[in-house]
Design a protein around this motif. Structure first.
Motif, PDB file in Angstrom:
ATOM      1  N   ALA A  15       0.824  -1.212   0.000  1.00  0.00           N
ATOM      2  CA  ALA A  15       0.000   0.000   0.000  1.00  0.00           C
ATOM      3  C   ALA A  15       0.855   1.256   0.000  1.00  0.00           C
ATOM      4  O   ALA A  15       0.592   2.200  -0.765  1.00  0.00           O
ATOM      5  N   LEU A  16       1.892   1.296   0.818  1.00  0.00           N
ATOM      6  CA  LEU A  16       2.716   2.499   0.905  1.00  0.00           C
ATOM      7  C   LEU A  16       3.549   2.732  -0.346  1.00  0.00           C
ATOM      8  O   LEU A  16       3.678   3.870  -0.806  1.00  0.00           O
ATOM      9  N   VAL A  17       4.121   1.680  -0.884  1.00  0.00           N
ATOM     10  CA  VAL A  17       4.971   1.851  -2.068  1.00  0.00           C
ATOM     11  C   VAL A  17       4.154   2.301  -3.267  1.00  0.00           C
ATOM     12  O   VAL A  17       4.523   3.249  -3.961  1.00  0.00           O
ATOM     13  N   GLY A  48       5.191  10.623  -7.484  1.00  0.00           N
ATOM     14  CA  GLY A  48       5.757  10.741  -8.827  1.00  0.00           C
ATOM     15  C   GLY A  48       7.188  10.245  -8.887  1.00  0.00           C
ATOM     16  O   GLY A  48       7.718   9.677  -7.952  1.00  0.00           O
ATOM     17  N   ARG A  49       7.820  10.500 -10.008  1.00  0.00           N
ATOM     18  CA  ARG A  49       9.206  10.075 -10.193  1.00  0.00           C
ATOM     19  C   ARG A  49      10.137  11.199  -9.764  1.00  0.00           C
ATOM     20  O   ARG A  49       9.948  12.349 -10.114  1.00  0.00           O
ATOM     21  N   ARG A  50      11.139  10.844  -9.015  1.00  0.00           N
ATOM     22  CA  ARG A  50      12.151  11.795  -8.595  1.00  0.00           C
ATOM     23  C   ARG A  50      13.513  11.163  -8.760  1.00  0.00           C
ATOM     24  O   ARG A  50      13.659   9.949  -8.679  1.00  0.00           O
ATOM     25  N   ALA A  51      14.511  12.005  -8.955  1.00  0.00           N
ATOM     26  CA  ALA A  51      15.878  11.513  -9.096  1.00  0.00           C
ATOM     27  C   ALA A  51      16.371  10.966  -7.764  1.00  0.00           C
ATOM     28  O   ALA A  51      16.108  11.531  -6.705  1.00  0.00           O
ATOM     29  N   GLY A  52      17.073   9.858  -7.813  1.00  0.00           N
ATOM     30  CA  GLY A  52      17.666   9.276  -6.625  1.00  0.00           C
ATOM     31  C   GLY A  52      16.755   8.386  -5.811  1.00  0.00           C
ATOM     32  O   GLY A  52      17.182   7.840  -4.799  1.00  0.00           O
ATOM     33  N   VAL A  53      15.509   8.253  -6.217  1.00  0.00           N
ATOM     34  CA  VAL A  53      14.571   7.405  -5.485  1.00  0.00           C
ATOM     35  C   VAL A  53      14.750   5.974  -5.972  1.00  0.00           C
ATOM     36  O   VAL A  53      14.784   5.719  -7.178  1.00  0.00           O
ATOM     37  N   PRO A  54      14.880   5.008  -5.037  1.00  0.00           N
ATOM     38  CA  PRO A  54      15.035   3.614  -5.457  1.00  0.00           C
ATOM     39  C   PRO A  54      13.826   3.118  -6.254  1.00  0.00           C
ATOM     40  O   PRO A  54      12.729   3.657  -6.151  1.00  0.00           O
ATOM     41  N   ARG A  55      14.054   2.088  -7.015  1.00  0.00           N
ATOM     42  CA  ARG A  55      12.966   1.496  -7.791  1.00  0.00           C
ATOM     43  C   ARG A  55      11.919   0.926  -6.845  1.00  0.00           C
ATOM     44  O   ARG A  55      12.180   0.697  -5.681  1.00  0.00           O
ATOM     45  N   TRP A  56      10.719   0.663  -7.376  1.00  0.00           N
ATOM     46  CA  TRP A  56       9.596   0.262  -6.533  1.00  0.00           C
ATOM     47  C   TRP A  56       9.866  -1.038  -5.797  1.00  0.00           C
ATOM     48  O   TRP A  56       9.478  -1.200  -4.656  1.00  0.00           O
ATOM     49  N   ALA A  64      12.739  -2.195  -4.774  1.00  0.00           N
ATOM     50  CA  ALA A  64      13.689  -1.962  -3.689  1.00  0.00           C
ATOM     51  C   ALA A  64      12.975  -1.299  -2.506  1.00  0.00           C
ATOM     52  O   ALA A  64      13.238  -1.634  -1.336  1.00  0.00           O
ATOM     53  N   GLN A  65      12.080  -0.362  -2.807  1.00  0.00           N
ATOM     54  CA  GLN A  65      11.292   0.259  -1.745  1.00  0.00           C
ATOM     55  C   GLN A  65      10.414  -0.779  -1.058  1.00  0.00           C
ATOM     56  O   GLN A  65      10.280  -0.777   0.169  1.00  0.00           O
ATOM     57  N   LEU A  66       9.819  -1.645  -1.850  1.00  0.00           N
ATOM     58  CA  LEU A  66       8.966  -2.702  -1.303  1.00  0.00           C
ATOM     59  C   LEU A  66       9.762  -3.596  -0.359  1.00  0.00           C
ATOM     60  O   LEU A  66       9.297  -3.924   0.734  1.00  0.00           O
ATOM     61  N   ALA A  67      10.961  -3.968  -0.754  1.00  0.00           N
ATOM     62  CA  ALA A  67      11.802  -4.823   0.092  1.00  0.00           C
ATOM     63  C   ALA A  67      12.195  -4.105   1.378  1.00  0.00           C
ATOM     64  O   ALA A  67      12.176  -4.705   2.464  1.00  0.00           O
ATOM     65  N   LEU A  68      12.539  -2.819   1.289  1.00  0.00           N
ATOM     66  CA  LEU A  68      12.913  -2.058   2.482  1.00  0.00           C
ATOM     67  C   LEU A  68      11.757  -1.935   3.465  1.00  0.00           C
ATOM     68  O   LEU A  68      11.918  -2.176   4.670  1.00  0.00           O
ATOM     69  N   VAL A  72       6.564   2.982  11.631  1.00  0.00           N
ATOM     70  CA  VAL A  72       7.870   2.618  11.088  1.00  0.00           C
ATOM     71  C   VAL A  72       7.813   2.458   9.571  1.00  0.00           C
ATOM     72  O   VAL A  72       8.679   2.966   8.851  1.00  0.00           O
ATOM     73  N   CYS A  73       6.805   1.791   9.060  1.00  0.00           N
ATOM     74  CA  CYS A  73       6.701   1.605   7.608  1.00  0.00           C
ATOM     75  C   CYS A  73       6.501   2.938   6.898  1.00  0.00           C
ATOM     76  O   CYS A  73       7.094   3.180   5.844  1.00  0.00           O
ATOM     77  N   GLY A  74       5.692   3.807   7.471  1.00  0.00           N
ATOM     78  CA  GLY A  74       5.505   5.130   6.883  1.00  0.00           C
ATOM     79  C   GLY A  74       6.788   5.940   6.884  1.00  0.00           C
ATOM     80  O   GLY A  74       7.106   6.632   5.905  1.00  0.00           O
ATOM     81  N   THR A  75       7.547   5.853   7.955  1.00  0.00           N
ATOM     82  CA  THR A  75       8.813   6.574   8.036  1.00  0.00           C
ATOM     83  C   THR A  75       9.831   6.037   7.041  1.00  0.00           C
ATOM     84  O   THR A  75      10.531   6.807   6.377  1.00  0.00           O
ATOM     85  N   VAL A  76       9.917   4.727   6.919  1.00  0.00           N
ATOM     86  CA  VAL A  76      10.851   4.128   5.966  1.00  0.00           C
ATOM     87  C   VAL A  76      10.471   4.510   4.532  1.00  0.00           C
ATOM     88  O   VAL A  76      11.345   4.852   3.722  1.00  0.00           O
ATOM     89  N   GLN A  77       9.195   4.512   4.217  1.00  0.00           N
ATOM     90  CA  GLN A  77       8.761   4.910   2.873  1.00  0.00           C
ATOM     91  C   GLN A  77       9.053   6.384   2.628  1.00  0.00           C
ATOM     92  O   GLN A  77       9.483   6.764   1.546  1.00  0.00           O
TER      93      GLN A  77
END
Length: 92
Positions: A23-25, A33-41, A43-47, A78-83
């Protein structure tokens, strides 16, 4: 407990972390949106998923059983902060 029961229990244990991560990812990709330096979806999902599982395990260790509302509240925070960190939210 046989192998299928163990697998069922483990999957049900990590299901809240998996739902929060998905849900968060996807909400972050849609709203942020897309921003420079943001990990791919993925990788975000795994984190976010790893952080969520860590919170659930910590809640299990602290309270002695799963399903405590305090654990789920910590999971959301925690999940919101990590995202937010993964999406570089401080740069907005």
């Amino acid at each position: 407990m046989d192998l299928l029961d163990l697998l069922d229990h483990l999957l049900n244990f990590v299901a809240p972390a998996a739902f929060m991560a998905l849900a968060l990812v996807f909400a972050g990709r849609y709203l942020g949106g897309r921003r420079a330096g943001v990990p791919r979806w993925w990788a975000q999902l795994a984190l976010v998923f790893a952080a969520g599982v860590a919170v659930l395990v910590a809640g299990l260790a602290v309270f002695g059983h799963d399903g405590m509302m305090a654990t789920y509240a910590a999971l959301v925070v925690v999940c919101g902060t990590v995202q937010w960190l993964a999406m570089r939210g401080w740069r907005r």
